[in-house]
Scaffold this active site. Structure first.
Site, PDB file in Angstrom:
ATOM      1  N   GLU A   1      14.961 -14.497  -0.082  1.00  5.37           N
ATOM      2  CA  GLU A   1      15.504 -15.502   0.839  1.00  5.37           C
ATOM      3  C   GLU A   1      14.436 -16.542   1.190  1.00  5.37           C
ATOM      4  O   GLU A   1      14.700 -17.737   1.214  1.00  5.37           O
ATOM      5  CB  GLU A   1      16.030 -14.835   2.112  1.00  5.37           C
ATOM      6  CG  GLU A   1      17.394 -14.210   1.885  1.00  5.37           C
ATOM      7  CD  GLU A   1      17.897 -13.383   3.066  1.00  5.37           C
ATOM      8  OE1 GLU A   1      18.928 -12.718   2.886  1.00  5.37           O
ATOM      9  OE2 GLU A   1      17.246 -13.377   4.139  1.00  5.37           O
TER      10      GLU A   1
ATOM     11  N   ASP B   1       0.806  -1.210   0.000  1.00  3.31           N
ATOM     12  CA  ASP B   1       0.000   0.000   0.000  1.00  3.31           C
ATOM     13  C   ASP B   1       0.847   1.271   0.000  1.00  3.31           C
ATOM     14  O   ASP B   1       1.873   1.342   0.684  1.00  3.31           O
ATOM     15  CB  ASP B   1      -0.872  -0.004   1.273  1.00  3.31           C
ATOM     16  CG  ASP B   1      -1.742   1.231   1.378  1.00  3.31           C
ATOM     17  OD1 ASP B   1      -2.605   1.403   0.512  1.00  3.31           O
ATOM     18  OD2 ASP B   1      -1.540   2.028   2.319  1.00  3.31           O
TER      19      ASP B   1
HETATM   20  C1  BGC Z   1      -5.215   2.837  -0.103  1.00  6.32           C
HETATM   21  C2  BGC Z   1      -6.277   3.673   0.483  1.00  6.32           C
HETATM   22  C3  BGC Z   1      -5.803   4.161   1.839  1.00  6.32           C
HETATM   23  C4  BGC Z   1      -4.433   4.837   1.739  1.00  6.32           C
HETATM   24  C5  BGC Z   1      -3.800   4.993   3.068  1.00  6.32           C
HETATM   25  C6  BGC Z   1      -4.158   3.901  -0.318  1.00  6.32           C
HETATM   26  O1  BGC Z   1      -3.407   3.905  -1.349  1.00  6.32           O
HETATM   27  O2  BGC Z   1      -5.558   2.165  -1.273  1.00  6.32           O
HETATM   28  O3  BGC Z   1      -7.519   3.025   0.571  1.00  6.32           O
HETATM   29  O4  BGC Z   1      -6.727   5.073   2.342  1.00  6.32           O
HETATM   30  O5  BGC Z   1      -3.559   4.109   0.937  1.00  6.32           O
HETATM   31  O6  BGC Z   1      -3.367   3.769   3.547  1.00  6.32           O
END
Ligand code: BGC
Length: 585
Positions: free
Chosen positions: A269, A217
């Site tokens: 790894e 993310d």
């Molecule tokens: C996720 C979002 C989230 C944000 C913060 C983003 O790119 O897809 O849904 O609110 O990251 O974590």
């Protein structure tokens, strides 16, 4: 014999041309009657997912979380959120999916955790300069008694990126902490060795449970200029949602690359001692129209793949669609790194709505994820046709394709949500200036039965059914999966056809593709013997003759309309349609 380029780009890893289904757990299916989706709900509908011919599911974060940003505020990276199930339920889901040949991908959030994470609570309880605070960005405030934030950085979801560590400004503690998204999501300092060790453990923990990879993310702000200088002033054209993303001290920094190289070492790894596994991580970052970023983050010792949001965000306009394709297939051809395409996700207005917007054809309408736009003058019927046409193109392009739950049902964005039922922090932190993302996260309609929230909820033992966590519109039943099954014209049937066509006519052709110019209004792509033509206009158009491609002798193998004959009549590609031709060699 010298191998052809198609041969050299043949896919050797499952994820290079995988079809992946994104499950937004909270909104998928609820088996306890409390109005909140859960892991058993996914298990109950795995046949629906398998019928789409997918190779993997990606689960949005399902870790324990106060749900201030619906799981992107992780309180514990080593467990499952209690509303969703337990680690045992998770294991059962992974096993059930594997029994259908489906792999499981987790979502991991490296930039920040929840303000309820134990480490952050420890940091708040510790003094400035302590090792507990060093895991995050705590800095002294400016001005007398530190009442001003340490710098001028703005949060992605509105307001200052800094929050005072103690509510009481009379205390000696004049520190603030950084939260790039919201005050509920304090940023980790990824140069801290505790943080590095924890994430290495996180990756291994979930690999041990059978997870085959991670969607990583918000990689954009991971890695910051250690001096945290004020960000340069921006012009009025930079709006609330973009201000963070033009901050040179926290966006796509070199420091980030060090993090991914460490992660890659952990994965390699682990892979070396599990030769039967083919593990991966895919980066989430909006690198659209900046192919150099994708090149940089997918170097051999960093991410295996990066999301290509280019087709998702493109306006309905020939040059824009061509650029979206060209940028990415250029990288693929040069480096062999396959992109992760997507046309929808949990942060973006749903495609049938986006492409039905009046400004969809405007080449300047590169609107990001349109978080602040509302629902006026949308032509959903047109949006549906365009969505099928663009989706049919996306199914043909080399690389993996991520589907977002509900797009196979043709769900539109929902705008009609009362303010007091809106959940997205984007809405609340901007006082409604940004509508937020609730509208693409409405619980799925599985049946027409209003009493069970259109089949979303299984009643509790006492027969009760709680309100779905986000309200469903009354028309939701018309999109129900049960209604679409067996209807050849339905969106669901279209997805089934395209998925099958992809397997037979696209994937076997390897990972090399090139754009073909068939004339105004048309976008053409050739991938081995497959030629795909998208007509963006409202009129049927005959593709211009092109050297080496004789479409009149080719077989039509798929189309965005139920009947391929309707999509290509008398040699013309139908209005707003896409046709797949197989040249047979
Ligand atoms: C996720 C979002 C989230 C944000 C913060 C983003 O790119 O897809 O849904 O609110 O990251 O974590």
């Amino acid at each position: 014999m010298t191998p052809s380029r198609t041969d050299t780009r043949a896919s050797t890893h499952w994820w290079q041309d995988a079809l992946v289904y994104q499950v937004y757990v909270r909104s998928f299916a609820d088996t306890t009657g409390n109005g909140v989706g859960d892991l058993n709900g996914i298990r109950a509908h795995l046949d629906h997912i398998a019928a789409l011919g997918v190779d993997a599911i990606w689960l949005n974060p399902c870790y324990p979380s106060p749900q201030k940003d619906h799981g992107y505020d992780v309180a514990d990276y080593f467990d499952i959120h209690d509303e969703y199930g337990t680690l045992d339920t998770f294991d059962a889901l992974v096993a059930d999916a594997a029994a259908r040949g489906i792999k499981t991908l987790m979502d991991v959030v490296p930039n920040h955790c929840s303000s309820r994470h134990r480490w952050f609570l420890d940091a708040l309880a510790s003094s400035p300069g302590s090792p507990e605070r060093a895991r995050f960005y705590f800095r002294d405030g400016k001005g007398p008694r530190g009442t001003e934030p340490p710098n001028n950085w703005q949060a992605a979801f509105g307001g200052s990126a800094w929050t005072r560590a103690t509510a009481d400004s009379d205390l000696d503690d004049i520190q603030w902490y950084l939260g790039t998204f919201t005050p509920h999501q304090p940023d980790f300092d990824q140069t801290n060795t505790d943080v590095q060790a924890m994430f290495a453990d996180v990756l291994r923990f979930w690999f041990d449970r059978g997870v085959e990879g991670f969607r990583v993310d918000a990689i954009t702000p991971v890695g910051k200029d250690p001096a945290l200088p004020d960000q340069p002033p921006v012009g009025p054209e930079i709006g609330t949602f973009d201000i963070t993303w033009v901050n040179p001290y926290t966006v796509f920094r070199d420091e980030g690359h060090e993090v991914w190289r460490r992660w890659r070492t952990v994965i390699d790894e682990y892979g070396a001692s599990h030769p039967d596994r083919d593990l991966m991580m895919v980066a989430e970052a909006y690198a659209t129209r900046r192919p150099e970023l994708t090149r940089a983050f997918t170097r051999q010792d960093e991410f295996h793949q990066m999301f290509a949001f280019d087709l998702m965000l493109t306006p309905w306009h020939k040059e824009s669609v061509e650029r979206a394709l060209g940028d990415i297939i250029g990288i693929l051809d040069e480096t062999g790194v396959a992109p992760a395409w997507t046309l929808n996700n949990h942060d973006t207005q749903r495609i049938v709505t986006r492409l039905g917007r009046p400004e969809a054809e405007d080449p300047e309408s590169w609107t990001g994820n349109a978080l602040s736009t509302t629902g006026t003058d949308i032509d959903l019927e047109l949006g549906d046709r365009r969505a099928r046409a663009l989706t049919a193109l996306a199914f043909a392009v080399p690389g993996s394709l991520y589907l977002y739950q509900g797009e196979e049902l043709g769900l539109p964005e929902v705008f009609d949500i009362p303010d007091d039922r809106r959940e997205d922090p984007v809405f609340h932190l901007t006082d409604g200036e940004g509508l937020g993302r609730d509208g693409c996260r409405i619980p799925l309609p599985w049946s027409t039965e209003a009493a069970t929230s259109f089949g979303f909820s299984t009643p509790a033992r006492d027969g009760s059914v709680g309100e779905p966590w986000l309200p469903q519109p009354r028309v939701w039943g018309t999109y129900a999966a049960t209604e679409q099954a067996g209807d050849d014209e339905s969106m669901l049937a279209f997805y089934h056809r395209l998925s099958a066509a992809r397997r037979v006519h696209a994937v076997p052709n390897g990972l090399h593709a090139e754009l073909v110019d068939f004339g105004p209004g048309l976008v053409g792509l050739r991938r081995g013997s497959l030629v795909v033509v998208l007509n963006l206009t409202d009129e049927a158009i005959a593709p211009a003759p092109t050297v080496g491609i004789d479409l009149s002798a080719a077989t039509v193998v798929a189309a965005s309309t139920a009947s391929p004959a309707a999509a290509v009549a008398s040699g013309r590609i139908g209005a707003c349609s896409t046709v797949w031709f197989d040249l047979g060699r």
